[in-house]
Design an enzyme around this catalytic site. Structure first.
Site, PDB file in Angstrom:
ATOM      1  N   GLU A   1      -9.332 -13.456  -2.089  1.00 46.41           N
ATOM      2  CA  GLU A   1      -8.646 -13.738  -0.820  1.00 46.41           C
ATOM      3  C   GLU A   1      -9.439 -14.818  -0.080  1.00 46.41           C
ATOM      4  OE1 GLU A   1      -6.988 -10.525   1.399  1.00 46.41           O
ATOM      5  OE2 GLU A   1      -7.468 -11.467   3.319  1.00 46.41           O
TER       6      GLU A   1
ATOM      7  N   HIS B   1     -11.458 -13.802   2.958  1.00 50.40           N
ATOM      8  CA  HIS B   1     -12.632 -13.013   2.575  1.00 50.40           C
ATOM      9  C   HIS B   1     -13.733 -13.938   2.060  1.00 50.40           C
ATOM     10  CE1 HIS B   1     -10.014  -9.174   1.699  1.00 50.40           C
ATOM     11  NE2 HIS B   1      -9.881  -9.619   2.930  1.00 50.40           N
TER      12      HIS B   1
ATOM     13  N   GLU C   1     -10.766  -6.641  -5.211  1.00 53.64           N
ATOM     14  CA  GLU C   1     -10.632  -7.683  -4.180  1.00 53.64           C
ATOM     15  C   GLU C   1     -11.914  -7.728  -3.354  1.00 53.64           C
ATOM     16  OE1 GLU C   1      -6.953  -7.521  -1.929  1.00 53.64           O
ATOM     17  OE2 GLU C   1      -7.929  -8.503  -0.233  1.00 53.64           O
TER      18      GLU C   1
ATOM     19  N   HIS D   1       0.884  -1.165   0.000  1.00 53.90           N
ATOM     20  CA  HIS D   1       0.000   0.000   0.000  1.00 53.90           C
ATOM     21  C   HIS D   1       0.924   1.218   0.000  1.00 53.90           C
ATOM     22  CE1 HIS D   1      -2.550  -2.915   2.298  1.00 53.90           C
ATOM     23  NE2 HIS D   1      -3.546  -2.322   1.675  1.00 53.90           N
TER      24      HIS D   1
ATOM     25  N   ASP E   1     -11.519 -11.650   9.997  1.00 49.84           N
ATOM     26  CA  ASP E   1     -10.431 -11.773   9.027  1.00 49.84           C
ATOM     27  C   ASP E   1      -9.114 -11.951   9.783  1.00 49.84           C
ATOM     28  OD1 ASP E   1      -9.289 -11.713   6.551  1.00 49.84           O
ATOM     29  OD2 ASP E   1      -9.376  -9.541   6.308  1.00 49.84           O
TER      30      ASP E   1
HETATM   31  C1  XUL Z   1      -7.927  -6.455   3.888  1.00 47.84           C
HETATM   32  C2  XUL Z   1      -7.100  -6.842   2.736  1.00 47.84           C
HETATM   33  C3  XUL Z   1      -6.205  -5.798   2.206  1.00 47.84           C
HETATM   34  C4  XUL Z   1      -6.062  -5.811   0.722  1.00 47.84           C
HETATM   35  C5  XUL Z   1      -5.241  -4.673   0.175  1.00 47.84           C
HETATM   36  O1  XUL Z   1      -8.755  -7.445   4.375  1.00 47.84           O
HETATM   37  O2  XUL Z   1      -7.128  -7.971   2.306  1.00 47.84           O
HETATM   38  O3  XUL Z   1      -4.973  -5.948   2.820  1.00 47.84           O
HETATM   39  O4  XUL Z   1      -5.483  -7.001   0.292  1.00 47.84           O
HETATM   40  O5  XUL Z   1      -5.704  -3.447   0.558  1.00 47.84           O
HETATM   41 CO    CO Z   2      -6.093  -8.958   0.723  1.00 47.91          CO
END
Ligand code: XUL
Ligand code: CO
Length: 485
Positions: A317, A320, A281, A150, A356
Site C-alpha cells: 500500500e 503505508h 500487507e 472485510h 494514513d
Molecule cells: C489499513 C489498511 C487496511 C487493509 C485491510 O491501513 O490498509 O484497510 O488494507 O485490512
Molecule cells: Co490497505
C-alpha cells in the site's frame, strides 16, 4: 454537480414483495435473499429499496483527454492494448467496500459527514443487503469488476460467533447472486481483526489465548467466504499485531505466535482447496506504535525465518510505504525483486500530514513509478489494484464516489501510458545498462556467479590500479523520466 442528490429519492418498499414475512423488517431481511433483475430495475425482497441507487449516473465511458465530463474516463480505456495487454488486465481494479460503502467521513475530532441516500443509520442485516446492492450497481457503472471486503464491513455482528457467521452467510448469499449477474468477483477478502475491543492487544499476537482462538475462527470463516465468492487472494493486515511498549511485551513470543497463526491459515487454505494467493500487507504503525509487518523487507525476513516464503506474497500500500519512510516505488521494487509483489492497495498519503490519509492517487509522476514496477513485474495477476482510498471528509455528494475512482483510475492509466513511452524511448534503460557495464566482463561474471574470492579480486585491484569511476547521471535520468510525464 449536485444533481444526483436532487434526483435520488429514498424509495421504500414495505415488503410488498414478501407479505409472508411482513411482521418485522428484520425477519423479512433474514429470510429472503432473492432479487429479480430487468432492464436495470433491481427488486430485492425485504431490504426496503426499489430501483437504482445511482439513477443520475449511467455507465462511465472513455471519452479521451479532451473531455470535460467529470463522469468519464480521459486516460483509462479498458479495452485498449498497451505493452501487449489490455489496460483492464494491467490494472484489475477493485473497489474497497469499507471505504466506499462504510466510510462515514468521521475523524477523531468530528462526526460522520456523509448521508448517502440508501443508508438508514442502522447496522442491520437489511441495511447490509441494501448496501451490497448499491455496491454492485456502483462497481458495474464504474466498470470495475473486482471488489475487496472485510468480513465486518459487509455484515453486522450477532450476539455470538455462530450468529455473526449466520449474518455473514446471509449477506454473502446475496453477494453471490449479484456477482453471478454482474461478473464482479472479489480481488481479495480479509478478516477485520482490529476494531473490536477483544483485539486491543492484537489478534494472533494477543497476550490472551482466547483471543488468538477467536481470531483464528474469524479468519477461518473469512477464508471460506472468500473462497466461496471466487476470491483470488486473501489479505492479512496486522493492524494490531505489534506493540505500544516493549516493556510489557514478549516480542519473540508474539512473533512465534504470528507465524503459527499464518501457518495454520496456510494449512486451512489447502484443506478447503482455496487456491488464492495469501498476501501480507506491511504497515509500520497506526494503530499500534510498532507493527510487526513494518515494511516489505521486514515482512520478507519474517517469512524466511519461519519458512513461510513460498506461501505468501505482499500487498503493498503506497500510503503505508511512505509511513515507513520509503517511497511506494521502493516498496514495490523490494517486493518485486524478491518475487513477492502480489497486489497493490492503490492510494497515497499527504506530503505534509504524517498519517494514513488513504487518498486517491492523483500524482502522475508517482503513478508512473508505480507502473514501472508493475510492468517490470509482468503485471499483478492474480492480484490487482485495490482502491484502499476514501473521499475526503468534506466530499459529500454521491457523485464524488465516482469522481474519486475515475480520477484514481485515470492517474494510473496515465502512469501506464508514460511507462510505454519510457520503454519505447529506451534511453533510461540504456543509461542503467551502461552504468553497470563494467560487470559485463569476465570478472563481473565471476562475481555475479558468486565465484570471485578475495585473493582473485586483490590481484585485479593491484593489476588495475586506481579504478576509474563514471558519473551516475542522476540528473539525466530525472530529465528522461520527466520527458514522458
Ligand atoms: C489499513 C489498511 C487496511 C487493509 C485491510 O491501513 O490498509 O484497510 O488494507 O485490512
Ligand atoms: Co490497505
Amino acid at each position: 454537480m449536485d444533481y444526483i442528490r436532487a434526483e435520488v429519492r429514498r424509495k421504500r418498499v414495505v415488503f410488498i414483495l414478501c407479505p409472508l414475512f411482513a411482521s418485522t423488517r428484520e425477519s423479512a431481511a433474514v429470510a429472503i435473499d432473492s432479487c429479480s433483475f430487468s432492464n436495470r430495475e433491481v427488486k430485492c425482497d425485504g431490504d426496503g429499496w426499489e430501483g437504482e441507487f445511482f439513477p443520475g449516473i449511467s455507465k462511465i465511458k472513455y471519452e479521451g483527454p479532451s473531455s470535460k465530463n467529470p463522469l468519464s474516463f480521459k486516460w483509462y480505456n479498458a479495452e485498449e492494448e498497451i505493452l501487449g495487454k489490455k489496460m483492464k488486465d494491467w490494472f484489475r481494479f477493485s473497489v474497497a467496500f469499507w471505504h466506499t460503502f462504510r466510510g462515514t467521513g468521521a475523524d477523531p475530532f468530528g462526526a460522520p459527514t456523509k448521508s448517502w441516500p440508501w443508508e438508514d443509520g442502522t447496522n442491520s442485516l437489511e441495511m447490509a443487503k441494501r448496501r451490497m446492492r448499491a455496491h454492485f450497481e456502483f462497481s458495474e457503472k464504474l466498470g470495475v469488476d473486482k471488489w475487496c471486503f472485510h468480513d465486518k464491513d459487509i455484515a453486522p455482528d450477532g450476539k455470538t460467533l455462530t450468529e455473526t457467521n449466520a449474518n455473514l452467510d446471509a449477506v454473502v448469499a446475496l453477494a453471490k447472486e449479484l456477482q453471478e449477474r454482474t461478473k464482479i468477483t472479489p480481488l481479495w477478502g480479509t478478516a477485520q481483526l482490529f476494531l473490536h475491543p477483544r483485539y486491543m492487544h492484537g489478534a494472533a499476537t494477543s497476550s490472551e489465548v482466547g483471543v488468538y482462538a477467536y481470531a483464528a475462527a474469524q479468519v477461518k470463516k473469512a477464508m471460506e467466504v472468500t473462497h466461496y465468492l471466487g476470491g483470488e487472494n486473501y489479505v492479512f493486515w496486522g493492524g494490531r499485531e505489534g506493540y505500544q511498549t516493549l516493556l510489557n511485551t514478549d516480542m519473540g513470543r508474539e512473533l512465534d505466535h504470528l507465524a503459527s497463526f499464518l501457518q495454520a491459515a496456510v494449512n486451512y487454505k489447502k484443506k478447503i482447496g482455496f487456491n488464492g494467493t495469501l498476501l501480507i500487507e506491511p504497515k509500520p504503525q497506526e494503530p499500534t506504535k510498532h507493527q510487526y509487518d513494518w515494511d516489505a523487507a521486514t515482512a520478507f525476513a519474517f517469512l524466511q525465518k519461519y519458512g513461510l516464503s513460498g506461501e505468501f506474497k505482499l500487498n503493498i500500500e503506497c500510503n503505508h510505504a511512505t509511513l515507513s519512510g520509503h517511497s511506494c516505488h521502493h516498496e514495490l521494487e523490494t517486493a518485486r525483486i524478491n518475487g513477492l509483489l502480489g497486489n497493490i492497495d492503490a492510494n497515497t498519503g499527504d506530503p505534509q500530514i504524517g498519517w494514513d490519509t488513504d487518498q486517491f492517487l492523483t500524482d502522475i509522476g508517482e503513478a508512473t513509478l508505480v507502473m514501472l514496477s508493475v510492468v517490470r513485474n509482468g503485471g499483478l495477476a492474480p492480484g490487482g489494484f485495490n482502491f484502499d482510498a476514501k473521499l475526503r471528509r468534506e466530499s459529500t455528494d454521491v457523485e464524488d464516489l465516482f469522481i474519486a475512482h475515475i480520477s484514481g483510475m485515470d492517474t494510473l492509466a496515465r502512469g501506464l501510458r508514460n511507462v510505454a513511452k519510457l520503454i519505447e524511448d529506451g534511453s533510461l534503460a540504456e543509461l542503467v545498462r551502461k552504468r553497470y557495464q563494467s560487470f559485463d566482463t569476465e570478472l563481473g561474471a565471476l562475481i555475479e556467479s558468486g565465484k570471485a574470492d578475495f585473493e582473485t579480486l586483490e590481484k585485479k585491484a593491484i593489476e588495475w590500479g586506481e579504478p576509474s569511476v563514471a558519473s551516475g547521471k542522476q540528473e539525466l535520468s530525472e530529465m528522461i523520466f520527466q520527458s514522458v510525464l
